[in-house]
Design a protein around this motif. Structure first.
Motif, PDB file in Angstrom:
ATOM      1  N   VAL A   1       0.831  -1.246  -0.037  1.00 32.79           N
ATOM      2  CA  VAL A   1       0.080  -0.042  -0.117  1.00 32.79           C
ATOM      3  C   VAL A   1       0.692   1.199   0.056  1.00 32.79           C
ATOM      4  O   VAL A   1       0.606   2.259  -0.778  1.00 32.79           O
ATOM      5  CB  VAL A   1      -0.709  -0.094   1.190  1.00 32.79           C
ATOM      6  CG1 VAL A   1      -1.723   1.407   1.309  1.00 32.79           C
ATOM      7  CG2 VAL A   1      -1.955  -1.221   1.215  1.00 32.79           C
ATOM      8  N   THR A   2       1.892   1.126   0.927  1.00 35.69           N
ATOM      9  CA  THR A   2       2.994   2.388   0.888  1.00 35.69           C
ATOM     10  C   THR A   2       3.663   2.599  -0.342  1.00 35.69           C
ATOM     11  O   THR A   2       3.754   3.560  -0.918  1.00 35.69           O
ATOM     12  CB  THR A   2       3.902   2.208   2.169  1.00 35.69           C
ATOM     13  OG1 THR A   2       3.219   2.044   3.201  1.00 35.69           O
ATOM     14  CG2 THR A   2       4.722   3.288   2.248  1.00 35.69           C
TER      15      THR A   2
ATOM     16  N   GLY B   1       2.484   1.578  -3.325  1.00 32.65           N
ATOM     17  CA  GLY B   1       1.599   2.485  -4.227  1.00 32.65           C
ATOM     18  C   GLY B   1       1.212   3.703  -4.095  1.00 32.65           C
ATOM     19  O   GLY B   1       1.163   4.540  -5.200  1.00 32.65           O
ATOM     20  N   LEU B   2       0.940   4.114  -2.806  1.00 30.09           N
ATOM     21  CA  LEU B   2       0.955   5.442  -2.626  1.00 30.09           C
ATOM     22  C   LEU B   2       2.174   6.303  -3.066  1.00 30.09           C
ATOM     23  O   LEU B   2       2.035   7.413  -3.547  1.00 30.09           O
ATOM     24  CB  LEU B   2       0.710   5.893  -1.152  1.00 30.09           C
ATOM     25  CG  LEU B   2      -0.474   5.232  -0.781  1.00 30.09           C
ATOM     26  CD1 LEU B   2      -0.878   5.426   0.769  1.00 30.09           C
ATOM     27  CD2 LEU B   2      -1.711   6.095  -1.255  1.00 30.09           C
ATOM     28  N   LYS B   3       3.374   5.866  -3.017  1.00 30.09           N
ATOM     29  CA  LYS B   3       4.669   6.596  -3.317  1.00 30.09           C
ATOM     30  C   LYS B   3       4.843   6.658  -4.660  1.00 30.09           C
ATOM     31  O   LYS B   3       5.200   7.831  -5.283  1.00 30.09           O
ATOM     32  CB  LYS B   3       5.915   5.964  -2.659  1.00 30.09           C
ATOM     33  CG  LYS B   3       5.804   6.091  -1.223  1.00 30.09           C
ATOM     34  CD  LYS B   3       6.596   7.411  -0.911  1.00 30.09           C
ATOM     35  CE  LYS B   3       6.680   7.569   0.692  1.00 30.09           C
ATOM     36  NZ  LYS B   3       6.836   8.814   1.300  1.00 30.09           N
TER      37      LYS B   3
ATOM     38  N   TYR C   1       2.368   5.854  -7.275  1.00 30.54           N
ATOM     39  CA  TYR C   1       1.216   6.411  -7.919  1.00 30.54           C
ATOM     40  C   TYR C   1       0.547   7.547  -7.458  1.00 30.54           C
ATOM     41  O   TYR C   1      -0.480   8.205  -8.180  1.00 30.54           O
ATOM     42  CB  TYR C   1       0.365   5.393  -8.574  1.00 30.54           C
ATOM     43  CG  TYR C   1       1.072   4.254  -9.171  1.00 30.54           C
ATOM     44  CD1 TYR C   1       1.762   4.409 -10.450  1.00 30.54           C
ATOM     45  CD2 TYR C   1       1.382   2.843  -8.578  1.00 30.54           C
ATOM     46  CE1 TYR C   1       2.496   3.294 -10.964  1.00 30.54           C
ATOM     47  CE2 TYR C   1       2.219   2.067  -8.842  1.00 30.54           C
ATOM     48  CZ  TYR C   1       2.606   2.018 -10.323  1.00 30.54           C
ATOM     49  OH  TYR C   1       3.448   0.942 -10.864  1.00 30.54           O
ATOM     50  N   GLY C   2       0.488   7.660  -5.909  1.00 24.71           N
ATOM     51  CA  GLY C   2      -0.224   8.942  -5.568  1.00 24.71           C
ATOM     52  C   GLY C   2      -1.781   8.127  -4.993  1.00 24.71           C
ATOM     53  O   GLY C   2      -2.382   9.027  -4.384  1.00 24.71           O
ATOM     54  N   LYS C   3      -1.762   6.747  -5.080  1.00 25.90           N
ATOM     55  CA  LYS C   3      -3.168   6.155  -4.910  1.00 25.90           C
ATOM     56  C   LYS C   3      -2.968   4.801  -4.542  1.00 25.90           C
ATOM     57  O   LYS C   3      -2.003   4.059  -4.791  1.00 25.90           O
ATOM     58  CB  LYS C   3      -4.196   6.703  -6.013  1.00 25.90           C
ATOM     59  CG  LYS C   3      -3.743   6.015  -7.370  1.00 25.90           C
ATOM     60  CD  LYS C   3      -4.801   6.323  -8.641  1.00 25.90           C
ATOM     61  CE  LYS C   3      -4.379   5.358  -9.786  1.00 25.90           C
ATOM     62  NZ  LYS C   3      -5.283   5.780 -10.888  1.00 25.90           N
ATOM     63  N   ILE C   4      -4.233   4.328  -4.108  1.00 28.20           N
ATOM     64  CA  ILE C   4      -4.012   2.734  -3.780  1.00 28.20           C
ATOM     65  C   ILE C   4      -5.006   2.168  -4.888  1.00 28.20           C
ATOM     66  O   ILE C   4      -6.106   2.613  -5.582  1.00 28.20           O
ATOM     67  CB  ILE C   4      -4.679   2.617  -2.589  1.00 28.20           C
ATOM     68  CG1 ILE C   4      -3.899   3.252  -1.603  1.00 28.20           C
ATOM     69  CG2 ILE C   4      -4.970   1.098  -2.431  1.00 28.20           C
ATOM     70  CD1 ILE C   4      -4.322   3.094  -0.180  1.00 28.20           C
ATOM     71  N   ASN C   5      -4.363   1.114  -5.581  1.00 29.95           N
ATOM     72  CA  ASN C   5      -5.100   0.447  -6.814  1.00 29.95           C
ATOM     73  C   ASN C   5      -5.867  -0.720  -5.929  1.00 29.95           C
ATOM     74  O   ASN C   5      -5.571  -1.797  -5.449  1.00 29.95           O
ATOM     75  CB  ASN C   5      -4.303  -0.417  -7.557  1.00 29.95           C
ATOM     76  CG  ASN C   5      -4.994  -1.305  -8.645  1.00 29.95           C
ATOM     77  OD1 ASN C   5      -6.087  -1.687  -8.499  1.00 29.95           O
ATOM     78  ND2 ASN C   5      -4.259  -1.600  -9.778  1.00 29.95           N
ATOM     79  N   MET C   6      -7.347  -0.509  -5.703  1.00 28.50           N
ATOM     80  CA  MET C   6      -8.099  -1.315  -4.541  1.00 28.50           C
ATOM     81  C   MET C   6      -8.084  -2.765  -5.243  1.00 28.50           C
ATOM     82  O   MET C   6      -8.139  -3.836  -4.384  1.00 28.50           O
ATOM     83  CB  MET C   6      -9.388  -0.890  -4.636  1.00 28.50           C
ATOM     84  CG  MET C   6      -9.646   0.279  -3.494  1.00 28.50           C
ATOM     85  SD  MET C   6      -8.764  -0.459  -1.869  1.00 28.50           S
ATOM     86  CE  MET C   6     -10.149  -0.538  -1.043  1.00 28.50           C
TER      87      MET C   6
ATOM     88  N   HIS D   1      -4.947  -4.586  -4.394  1.00 29.86           N
ATOM     89  CA  HIS D   1      -4.891  -5.007  -2.682  1.00 29.86           C
ATOM     90  C   HIS D   1      -6.040  -5.948  -2.662  1.00 29.86           C
ATOM     91  O   HIS D   1      -5.409  -6.715  -1.605  1.00 29.86           O
ATOM     92  CB  HIS D   1      -4.919  -3.614  -2.240  1.00 29.86           C
ATOM     93  CG  HIS D   1      -3.624  -2.973  -2.514  1.00 29.86           C
ATOM     94  ND1 HIS D   1      -2.494  -3.344  -2.156  1.00 29.86           N
ATOM     95  CD2 HIS D   1      -3.296  -1.810  -2.885  1.00 29.86           C
ATOM     96  CE1 HIS D   1      -1.443  -2.582  -2.381  1.00 29.86           C
ATOM     97  NE2 HIS D   1      -2.059  -1.385  -2.912  1.00 29.86           N
TER      98      HIS D   1
END
Length: 110
Positions: free
Chosen positions: A75-76, A78-80, A82-87, A90
């Motif tokens: 999750v971290t 993905g945030l770093k 792409y700036g978002k979470i790919n639900m 995950h």
């Protein structure tokens, strides 16, 4: 047979995570601590597979720590990146992890 499936799934999932973490360390696309953490948690998951195969109770806890660590770092990551979470990504990871944990738990009781 259940113990073999649980051990193989945990082993492959952990090994692939180690491999991906090593690639990320070399590529330097994400912070080094995330990539190194993925390698460490993947290694822990892979090692737990050996203990799962031998029905050692420690395996269950190592597996949980490794998989939870992988998810937090994914999750971290993905945030770093792409700036978002790919639900969807995950949720698939979570479903596979729950499946592995349930198989490992059941194999400890068989």
């Amino acid at each position: 047979m259940l113990v073999l499936i649980a051990a193989l799934l945990a082993g492959f999932y952990g090994a692939f995570t180690v491999f991906a973490g090593i690639i990320q360390v070399k590529a330097k696309n994400i912070p080094a601590w995330i990539a190194i953490g993925m390698v460490a948690c993947g290694f822990l998951t892979t090692v737990s597979a050996v203990f799962v195969a031998r029905k050692v109770w420690l395996a269950f806890y190592l597996l949980l720590i490794g998989l939870v660590g992988i998810h937090i770092l994914a999750v971290t990551n993905g945030l770093k990146m792409y700036g978002k979470i790919n639900m969807v990504h995950h949720l698939v990871r979570a479903a596979l992890s729950v499946f592995i944990v349930v198989l490992a738990f059941l194999s400890m009781h068989s």
